[in-house]
Design a protein around this motif. Structure first.
Motif, PDB file in Angstrom:
ATOM      1  N   ARG A   1      10.764  17.299  -7.314  1.00 23.25           N
ATOM      2  CA  ARG A   1      10.162  17.867  -6.252  1.00 23.25           C
ATOM      3  C   ARG A   1      10.039  17.454  -4.738  1.00 23.25           C
ATOM      4  O   ARG A   1       9.341  17.855  -4.069  1.00 23.25           O
ATOM      5  CB  ARG A   1       8.674  18.535  -6.582  1.00 23.25           C
ATOM      6  N   VAL A   2      11.228  16.610  -4.540  1.00 19.81           N
ATOM      7  CA  VAL A   2      11.331  16.228  -3.270  1.00 19.81           C
ATOM      8  C   VAL A   2      12.018  17.451  -2.363  1.00 19.81           C
ATOM      9  O   VAL A   2      12.624  18.165  -2.775  1.00 19.81           O
ATOM     10  CB  VAL A   2      12.436  14.961  -3.241  1.00 19.81           C
ATOM     11  N   GLY A   3      11.306  17.771  -1.194  1.00 22.23           N
ATOM     12  CA  GLY A   3      11.873  18.612  -0.414  1.00 22.23           C
ATOM     13  C   GLY A   3      11.134  19.975  -0.626  1.00 22.23           C
ATOM     14  O   GLY A   3      11.673  20.853   0.033  1.00 22.23           O
ATOM     15  N   HIS A   4      10.418  20.024  -1.410  1.00 18.05           N
ATOM     16  CA  HIS A   4       9.902  21.360  -1.803  1.00 18.05           C
ATOM     17  C   HIS A   4       9.304  21.941  -0.699  1.00 18.05           C
ATOM     18  O   HIS A   4       9.097  23.221  -0.312  1.00 18.05           O
ATOM     19  CB  HIS A   4       8.912  21.223  -3.053  1.00 18.05           C
TER      20      HIS A   4
ATOM     21  N   GLY B   1      19.929  16.661  -8.248  1.00 17.92           N
ATOM     22  CA  GLY B   1      19.083  16.995  -9.366  1.00 17.92           C
ATOM     23  C   GLY B   1      17.940  16.288  -9.581  1.00 17.92           C
ATOM     24  O   GLY B   1      16.720  17.058  -9.894  1.00 17.92           O
ATOM     25  N   LEU B   2      17.911  15.073  -9.675  1.00 17.52           N
ATOM     26  CA  LEU B   2      16.798  14.046  -9.816  1.00 17.52           C
ATOM     27  C   LEU B   2      15.815  14.085  -8.722  1.00 17.52           C
ATOM     28  O   LEU B   2      14.594  14.437  -8.992  1.00 17.52           O
ATOM     29  CB  LEU B   2      17.225  12.417  -9.918  1.00 17.52           C
TER      30      LEU B   2
ATOM     31  N   GLY C   1      17.022  21.572 -11.684  1.00 20.75           N
ATOM     32  CA  GLY C   1      17.453  20.220 -11.552  1.00 20.75           C
ATOM     33  C   GLY C   1      17.937  19.584 -12.700  1.00 20.75           C
ATOM     34  O   GLY C   1      19.009  18.722 -12.554  1.00 20.75           O
ATOM     35  N   GLY C   2      17.371  19.668 -13.860  1.00 15.74           N
ATOM     36  CA  GLY C   2      17.957  19.196 -14.733  1.00 15.74           C
ATOM     37  C   GLY C   2      19.339  19.834 -15.011  1.00 15.74           C
ATOM     38  O   GLY C   2      20.421  18.936 -15.649  1.00 15.74           O
TER      39      GLY C   2
ATOM     40  N   LEU D   1      28.105  12.338  -8.676  1.00 16.02           N
ATOM     41  CA  LEU D   1      27.252  11.534  -8.434  1.00 16.02           C
ATOM     42  C   LEU D   1      26.160  12.245  -7.508  1.00 16.02           C
ATOM     43  O   LEU D   1      24.915  12.017  -7.622  1.00 16.02           O
ATOM     44  CB  LEU D   1      27.832  10.113  -7.649  1.00 16.02           C
ATOM     45  N   GLY D   2      26.643  12.779  -6.400  1.00 12.11           N
ATOM     46  CA  GLY D   2      25.758  13.621  -5.605  1.00 12.11           C
ATOM     47  C   GLY D   2      24.861  14.712  -6.232  1.00 12.11           C
ATOM     48  O   GLY D   2      23.796  14.728  -6.153  1.00 12.11           O
TER      49      GLY D   2
END
Lengths: 161, 502
Positions: free
Chosen positions: A57-60, A51-52, A9-10, A45-46
């Protein structure tokens, strides 16, 4: 190479930032508002947004457990080989090796080395690996150079026919 | 009528027939080897198609992919390892049948219903494509933009992974497509001063890296699959007609679902098989038998994944938008051979289109005899050690990529994308979305920027034209779907668990 969601993500956030910055450096088109910077900016931007979300951990919960099919009852899954994560990078390194030496060493010897390395890494005996390292490059070179007319490098050892 | 006859003449040429036969055998072998997917079989074929006539080139792709999707069922059934991802949905079911001693029935079901699905999918292509071509003639850059975006969104939906990661993969692909000079200003973008990057990243080395090289990498990081026990097969096709009669309704449902999923840009055979298997279980009269070696799901999903293969060519031929990863490769070949996708293909090159349909039908018919031979030989093919196959695949990656432009830079790109694909796959980022992003990136950007210039920077025409409005709504639905599914799942989870009879 298993990385945590934090790392990937980072990385995506950083890459998105670079894309937006790179896009802002693009020259505009005179007399026109939309130029080559619009599309990469939106993508950047997307990527930052995704990444954020991944960092959070959204959608994990949607991730399928794993593609590996679990062992049938009464069957033990064999362990992956040692240094599995490092061994996996042998093939791309061999391709780098190919681009570096094929031009002067020639296709046949370079390919023979590559075939030998991969075959041995996969646990082949010399009895299999050696003939394979001789025959496979010959076969591939014949098909691609003679039938498909791809100019593979001759180097020190051109195709004998 | 003349076009149809001309189509037959085109297919009847010796080089085309040989191409069909050879690529069928190639597809059957590659598809049956675990880890080597239909997409990979197609990607490695592309350098060969450079040297074939246009029809023969398309024929190799059609027959190799159809055969590979079927033969992926073979190791799934015998070893419980799907040969291609499209077989993964029903691998457990097929293996359960093998354990019950019904390996012949399971393999025969895979073969027969693959062929039926392929033929019905082709018929749908024949009927649908010209009708849609009429509609497509009215499309302007707004509609093309939405179609491309819809394709990308579908690619993220079908991935059985986190939707956020899938969208991130797709954006990565789009970012890769930004590299080079093909942009609204014609200025070098993201090239870091490298002359090799000025032309942009070619999709083919990226595809070969992501689908073929990463598979060689994975082979080095995993254990050997178990050896296949030798067995004698009885009649493969016995009982298939009876199954067709019993499960006529699921078969048709599988075909229709496969066709619909195939037509959706971006969604392909893997998705068709998963959806159809789930549907079959949901609507079956005997859902409790699923997973215990029950052929019903095999019938439906086996027909579905092959049906989607043919209908996946609809968006590819009409709009140049890939229906799945296989047609993503095929589109490149179509352009190279002067069969540029677009609605006019059906009026100006009608005979070539008929030839394409005939090849599809022919490939699905010869699938049955060749498939039977393949099943009988499977024990020998699957015995080939990975140590002898993977080095050859690696060399084909190198040589195939080199052949696309005769430069070493493509070989490096294969290595780079192999690493990218491998790392992404390991961390739950679906690679198919990445690839579709790379393939469709320039189309998305071009249609987007052209549209904006036309509308004087107004976003309104993107939604107030009738067709683009509908496409926009579907795309928004695709984007919001995971959120809805997540909310629904949360609601059901907070409810007390239902009492289930043990």
């Amino acid at each position: 190479m298993q990385l945590s969601d934090r790392v990937t993500g980072g990385f995506l956030v950083a890459l998105g930032g670079v894309a937006v910055y790179g896009a802002s450096l693009q020259p505009g088109v005179p007399g026109q508002d939309v130029g080559p910077s619009v599309f990469p900016t939106i993508i950047g931007l997307g990527l930052i947004g995704c990444g954020l979300l991944i960092l959070l951990r959204v959608g994990h919960s949607f991730e399928a457990p794993d593609d590996v099919i679990p062992a049938a009852p009464g069957e033990a899954l064999p362990q992956p080989p040692r240094f599995a994560e490092i061994r996996a990078f042998i093939p791309p390194l061999l391709l780098v090796f190919y681009t570096l030496v094929a031009d002067w060493l020639g296709f046949l010897p370079t390919a023979a080395v590559m075939v030998l390395v991969v075959a041995l890494a996969l646990g082949a005996r010399w009895r299999l690996a050696l003939p394979l390292a001789v025959l496979a490059p010959l076969g591939i070179a014949t098909i691609f150079m003679k039938l498909l007319r791809v100019p593979l490098p001759d180097g020190i050892l051109p195709l004998p026919w | 009528m003349n076009d149809l006859l001309e189509g037959f003449r085109l297919v009847g040429q010796m080089d085309v027939l040989i191409a069909i036969l050879a690529s069928s055998i190639y597809g059957l072998v590659v598809g049956s080897l675990p880890g080597l997917s239909a997409t990979m079989a197609t990607a490695l074929l592309v350098p060969v198609t450079f040297y074939l006539s246009p029809i023969a080139a398309v024929a190799t792709i059609i027959s190799a992919s159809a055969m590979a999707i079927f033969s992926g069922d073979i190791p799934g059934c015998l070893l419980r390892i799907p040969g291609t991802p499209a077989s993964a949905a029903y691998t457990d079911e097929a293996y359960a049948m093998t354990r019950k001693g019904q390996a012949e029935l399971a393999l025969g079901t895979g073969l027969w219903f693959s062929a039926v699905g392929g033929i019905i999918g082709t018929l749908s292509l024949v009927v649908m494509a010209p009708l849609l071509a009429e509609v497509a003639l009215n499309f302007s850059s707004y509609e093309y933009f939405w179609l491309a975006v819809l394709g990308l969104m579908c690619a993220t939906l079908v991935a059985r992974s986190s939707p956020v990661k899938a969208i991130a993969s797709m954006l990565l692909g789009l970012l890769v497509s930004c590299i080079g000079m093909e942009n609204p200003a014609g200025a070098p973008r993201f090239t870091w001063g490298q002359p090799d990057l000025l032309g942009g990243i070619e999709p083919l080395p990226a595809l070969v890296g992501v689908f073929a090289l990463s598979e060689v990498m994975r082979a080095l990081a995993t254990f050997d699959p178990p050896p296949l026990p030798r067995r004698k097969f009885g009649s493969i096709m016995a009982g298939q007609w009876a199954l067709t009669k019993i499960y006529q309704w699921p078969m048709w449902r599988g075909n229709v679902i496969g066709i619909i999923i195939g037509v959706l840009p971006g969604a392909g055979a893997d998705m068709a098989a998963w959806v159809s298997y789930a549907m079959s279980k949901r609507f079956s009269k005997t859902p409790e038998k699923f997973g215990t070696g029950h052929p019903e799901g095999l019938v439906e999903a086996g027909a579905s994944n092959n049906a989607s293969l043919a209908s996946g060519w609809v968006p590819a031929l009409l709009f140049g938008i890939p229906g799945d990863t296989i047609t993503a490769i095929a589109i490149g070949v179509l352009y190279m051979k002067g069969l540029n996708p677009g609605p006019t293909l059906f009026t100006e090159r009608a005979s070539s289109m008929y030839a394409l349909y005939i090849i599809f039908i022919l490939a699905n018919i010869i699938m049955i005899p060749l498939g039977i031979i393949m099943i009988r030989l499977a024990a020998h093919v699957l015995r080939a050690p990975r140590a002898s196959i993977m080095p050859i695949i690696l060399m084909l990656c190198a040589v195939g990529a080199f052949a696309t432009g005769n430069n070493m830079f493509s070989v490096l790109m294969v290595g780079f994308f192999g690493v990218v694909g491998y790392v992404m796959e390991r961390n739950g980022y679906p690679v198919a979305a990445l690839v579709l992003g790379i393939v469709m990136g320039s189309m998305v950007e071009q249609s987007f920027v052209t549209s904006l210039i036309k509308s004087d920077n107004s976003l309104l025409p993107f939604i107030d034209r009738p067709i683009s409005g509908v496409l926009a709504a579907i795309t928004a639905g695709a984007l919001l779907w995971p959120v809805g599914a997540w909310l629904l799942r949360r609601r059901t989870r907070t409810r007390p668990p239902l009492q289930r009879p043990a």
